[in-house]
Design a protein around this motif. Structure first.
Motif, PDB file in Angstrom:
ATOM      1  N   ASN A  67       0.952  -1.198  -0.049  1.00  0.00           N
ATOM      2  CA  ASN A  67      -0.130   0.050  -0.211  1.00  0.00           C
ATOM      3  C   ASN A  67       0.947   1.069   0.088  1.00  0.00           C
ATOM      4  OD1 ASN A  67      -2.523  -1.101   0.058  1.00  0.00           O
ATOM      5  ND2 ASN A  67      -2.600  -1.370   2.295  1.00  0.00           N
ATOM      6  N   THR A  70       2.035   2.074  -3.512  1.00  0.00           N
ATOM      7  CA  THR A  70       0.805   2.556  -4.251  1.00  0.00           C
ATOM      8  C   THR A  70       0.987   3.906  -3.881  1.00  0.00           C
ATOM      9  OG1 THR A  70       0.015   0.391  -4.255  1.00  0.00           O
ATOM     10  CG2 THR A  70      -1.515   2.487  -4.811  1.00  0.00           C
ATOM     11  N   ALA A 161      -5.653   1.683  -1.743  1.00  0.00           N
ATOM     12  CA  ALA A 161      -4.685   1.649  -0.867  1.00  0.00           C
ATOM     13  C   ALA A 161      -4.772   2.720   0.066  1.00  0.00           C
ATOM     14  CB  ALA A 161      -3.265   1.927  -1.648  1.00  0.00           C
ATOM     15  N   SER A 164      -7.135   1.591   2.924  1.00  0.00           N
ATOM     16  CA  SER A 164      -6.767   0.773   3.779  1.00  0.00           C
ATOM     17  C   SER A 164      -5.847   1.151   4.549  1.00  0.00           C
ATOM     18  CB  SER A 164      -6.398  -0.496   2.682  1.00  0.00           C
ATOM     19  OG  SER A 164      -5.360  -1.377   3.182  1.00  0.00           O
ATOM     20  N   THR A 165      -4.990   1.935   4.258  1.00  0.00           N
ATOM     21  CA  THR A 165      -3.902   2.340   5.167  1.00  0.00           C
ATOM     22  C   THR A 165      -4.621   3.220   6.324  1.00  0.00           C
ATOM     23  OG1 THR A 165      -2.220   2.599   3.305  1.00  0.00           O
ATOM     24  CG2 THR A 165      -1.497   3.963   5.205  1.00  0.00           C
TER      25      THR A 165
END
Ligand code: AKG
Ligand code: FE2
Length: 355
Positions: A67, A70, A161, A164-165
């Motif tokens: 992530n 990205t 990404a 989710s982070t």
């Protein structure tokens, strides 16, 4: 992207360094490793928790995770997409003004007041909705210019990404506060409609040595957590943390401190929803953007921001947790996130928003 080589004004390899000069006092932010957070590293989580309770801003080192990669690589491609988008004629960009109480689309220069006298801002934004990027074209809720549509896979990957982070960090904060992770997770389901977006920003080069224009006025972010990539100075945080969201002027004495961009790192900060959920245990730092300092100010300034926001129909209220002080609204139903965020945006002096 198969684009013909054109003159580019987004040239991070050519930017001069942030000036080391007493005129430009910088803030010391804790640097947190995303890789260590992913590995569930205890001391790293402790340091991150402390930073999000006090200043509400950290550097997040992106190296060593998928992530992170990205976000780090993707942000350059997003900024190139931003350049192409802002290069469209004004009449074309104006077709994409926000509507329906959503904050997506184009914000033209000057649409926001930067002070009580009504001085206009100098930055333009293009806000790309997460929900539209992660679905088929036929399911999108708005029109987007071709320069955006042709990069949809990039934007979708970036949104996933960054979301989710942000959620990895929120899980960690929930655990520390004794909040059930699900109470936060269910309010941030990726596929559900939310105000999440990638904001591409462009601020003009500085006009004179004094620091006249405000690109983005003093504010706290409205959402839950923000992942920011920038390449030039210009972002400043207020030296004293405040837990009260309020428009324009800081409400505690202090000074503006510069946030020096750090290579390989995102700047991550909490927003007002995180403050609301935790009854003020977590902090959303007040910040603003002015033209880049010194030699850096000769360049137009781009930034790529991802806002993780509560899903539209979830309720804004204080969540229960052993380290969350009890609040009057804990047993109330709470106001819907979409309306809550719209009210915050109006409170901030935005006058370009569709009703
Ligand atoms: O451009 C930046 O560095 C920060 C932008 C920002 O604070 C925002 O868009 O909310
Ligand atoms: Fe912000």
């Amino acid at each position: 992207m198969p684009h013909k080589e054109e003159h580019s004004e987004f040239t991070p390899d050519q930017y001069p360094p942030f000036p080391e000069d007493y005129q430009f006092p910088t803030v010391e932010l804790t640097t947190i490793s995303l890789q260590k957070l992913e590995e569930n590293d205890g001391p790293e989580k402790d340091r991150a928790f402390e930073a999000f309770k006090t200043r509400g801003f950290v550097y997040l080192n992106l190296s060593g995770t998928a992530n992170g990669e990205t976000i780090s690589q993707g942000s350059n491609d997003v900024a190139r997409g931003a350049e192409q988008t802002f290069a469209l004629p004004l009449e074309e960009k104006e077709k994409y003004r926000p509507t329906n109480k959503a904050l997506f689309g184009y914000k033209l220069v000057g649409a926001t007041k930067t002070d009580k006298a009504g001085t206009p801002d100098t930055a333009e934004f293009f806000n790309i909705s997460k929900n539209d990027m992660i679905v088929d074209d036929s399911k999108m809720s708005r029109q987007w210019p071709n320069v955006v549509l042709e990069r949809k896979p990039l934007y979708a990957k970036y949104c996933r990404a960054a979301h989710s982070t942000g959620m990895l960090i929120m899980d960690m904060l929930a655990d520390k506060l004794g909040i059930d992770r699900e109470d936060i997770r269910q309010r941030h389901v990726l596929e559900e409609m939310a105000g999440d977006h990638i904001r591409m920003t462009r601020g003009p080069p500085r006009k004179s040595a004094e620091m006249p224009e405000i690109q983005t006025p003093s504010h706290t972010d409205f959402g839950t957590i923000t992942i920011l990539m920038n390449w030039l100075g210009g972002l400043q945080v207020w030296s004293e943390s405040s837990r009260k969201a309020g428009p324009l002027e800081p409400d505690v004495p202090g000074e503006w401190l510069w946030v020096k961009p750090k290579r390989g790192c995102a700047i991550v900060n909490l927003g007002d929803a995180a403050v609301k959920y935790t009854n003020g245990v977590l902090c959303s730092g007040r910040h603003r953007v002015i033209p880049s300092p010194g030699e850096q100010g000769k360049y137009p300034r781009y930034s790529v921001v991802y806002f993780v926001r509560p899903c539209d129909h979830t309720k804004m209220k204080t969540l229960k947790g052993h380290s969350v002080p009890p609040a009057d609204d804990q047993d109330e139903e709470g106001i819907e996130a979409k309306e809550w965020i719209y009210q915050q945006a109006i409170g901030l002096g935005s006058n370009h928003l569709g009703k």
